[in-house]
Design a protein around this motif. Sequence first.
Motif, mmCIF file in Angstrom:
data_model
loop_
_atom_site.group_PDB
_atom_site.id
_atom_site.type_symbol
_atom_site.label_atom_id
_atom_site.label_comp_id
_atom_site.label_asym_id
_atom_site.label_seq_id
_atom_site.Cartn_x
_atom_site.Cartn_y
_atom_site.Cartn_z
ATOM 1 N N GLU A 36 -2.982 -3.174 0.570
ATOM 2 C CA GLU A 36 -3.389 -4.416 -0.006
ATOM 3 C C GLU A 36 -2.889 -5.400 1.099
ATOM 4 O O GLU A 36 -3.989 -5.754 1.528
ATOM 5 C CB GLU A 36 -3.079 -5.345 -1.018
ATOM 6 N N LYS A 51 -0.932 -1.358 -4.067
ATOM 7 C CA LYS A 51 -1.805 -1.145 -5.428
ATOM 8 C C LYS A 51 -1.121 0.262 -5.949
ATOM 9 O O LYS A 51 -2.321 0.910 -5.710
ATOM 10 C CB LYS A 51 -3.050 -1.449 -5.442
ATOM 11 N N ASN A 56 -0.399 -3.366 -12.407
ATOM 12 C CA ASN A 56 -1.232 -4.480 -12.295
ATOM 13 C C ASN A 56 -0.821 -5.051 -10.783
ATOM 14 O O ASN A 56 -1.602 -5.808 -10.323
ATOM 15 C CB ASN A 56 -1.559 -4.765 -13.437
ATOM 16 N N ASP A 57 0.527 -5.298 -10.983
ATOM 17 C CA ASP A 57 1.047 -6.154 -9.565
ATOM 18 C C ASP A 57 1.214 -5.576 -8.741
ATOM 19 O O ASP A 57 1.472 -4.249 -7.991
ATOM 20 C CB ASP A 57 2.804 -6.738 -10.054
ATOM 21 N N LEU A 58 1.225 -5.680 -7.260
ATOM 22 C CA LEU A 58 1.402 -5.202 -6.244
ATOM 23 C C LEU A 58 2.890 -4.962 -6.190
ATOM 24 O O LEU A 58 3.768 -5.564 -6.398
ATOM 25 C CB LEU A 58 0.791 -6.307 -4.419
#
Length: 87
Positions: A36, A51, A56-58
């Motif tokens: 990202e 990712k 779902n989170d970085l």
Amino acid sequence: MGENKAYLSNEGQYTVFSFGETRLKFIAPYSLERYESVVQWDKGYLVVMAKYAHNNDLEEEYIDLIPILRSLYITPDEFLKPIKKVE
């Protein structure tokens, strides 16, 4: 600044680091979807936000290019010195 900029990306199961005409391609973590952003560049050491499929989170990820360069018989100091920024 463009000539002093390197690029980090991924292609499927590989991480790709490109600078000038050199393109390093090496195995990425199995569930990597994409990089990202680059948080920090420190002469061959990268801190990036990545990712992954399982989250779902970085997540913060670390990449050390120096051992990769050495294994390819590329002198790290010479290759890394002109790089001022990584995107």
